[in-house]
Design an enzyme around this catalytic site. Sequence first.
Site: not given
Length: 335
Positions: A58, A207, A211-212
């Site tokens: 990252y 997801g 999904f938010s």
Amino acid sequence: MVQRINLGSQGLEVSKQGLGCMGMSAFYGPPKPQEEMIKLIRTAIESGITYLDTADKYGPHTNEILVGKAIKGIRDKVQVATKFAFFVDEKGNQGIRGDPAYVRAACEGSLKRLDVDCIDLYYQHRVDPKVPIEITVGEMKKLVEEGKVKYLGLSEASSADIRRAHAVHPITAVQLEWSLWSRDVEEDVIPTCRELGIGVVSYSPLGRGFFSGKAIVEEIGDGDFRKLVPRFQGENLEHNKVIYKKLCKIAATKNCTTGQLALAWVQHQGVDVVPIPGTTKLNNFKENISSLDLTLSKVEMNEIENAVAGVKGDRYGDMSMARTWRFATTPPLSS
């Protein structure tokens, strides 16, 4: 405060929900302001979140440095998980390594960037198709014996590789994508983990923001890898938006957001499951942590699952998909 649970059967105790830190530094557009992200991480810790997830990939490296700064002075309040395997050499070539020399060098690098003496949970981020997993985990075992790592984990590993790894040294947790639209792990990988007493860490439980409701094409900017994810493209996305609307109706009956509903679904999968939703905004964090207060009945769980059946598109592009548990495996130890 957030409930603490045992992750796996080796003694690691973590908060029932963790915090995925990746998006603060990479993959979801430009890196976010460091001071704001440190404040967010510390707010999460003050709220009872003790499990922080990062990786050397990252950034690369910058997210570990960020997490290290955020936990300075409060190291004893958190469990830090990081990962190794992805590399980029001097010529820009990319790949995956699980050879002993790389395992050791990667661990030393992570310890330095995190500015800690010991990593609580050290994952192999992806299995190396060139190196038997027994060799990789054998070196990870040495890191435990030397006090540089407390517990071992695997990410996106097949059930066969999990079994082989666990025979070398107990695996505490397996990290995998498990959400309302990524459920193939339930066929084999999850049962294997439960048979062996291995905890499950669910990444991208929302997801990747779908999904938010916060990740539709119009809101995905340059530098966001979701533009390359099949589920967020063209006809697939339009089809999946219909699924999202069905979830919205169910969420309304529960007086919660769709994101909270999706997170609660993951959290109801068992006491051995820890989702690690990521966020870069305080309001989103508060929304995520509030999902722990939601209770879903079996009938409601079934209703939610039926509503999201038929998702279209793979969860990664072809190259990344080839590195996931379904397609990647390590060679036999004897080869």
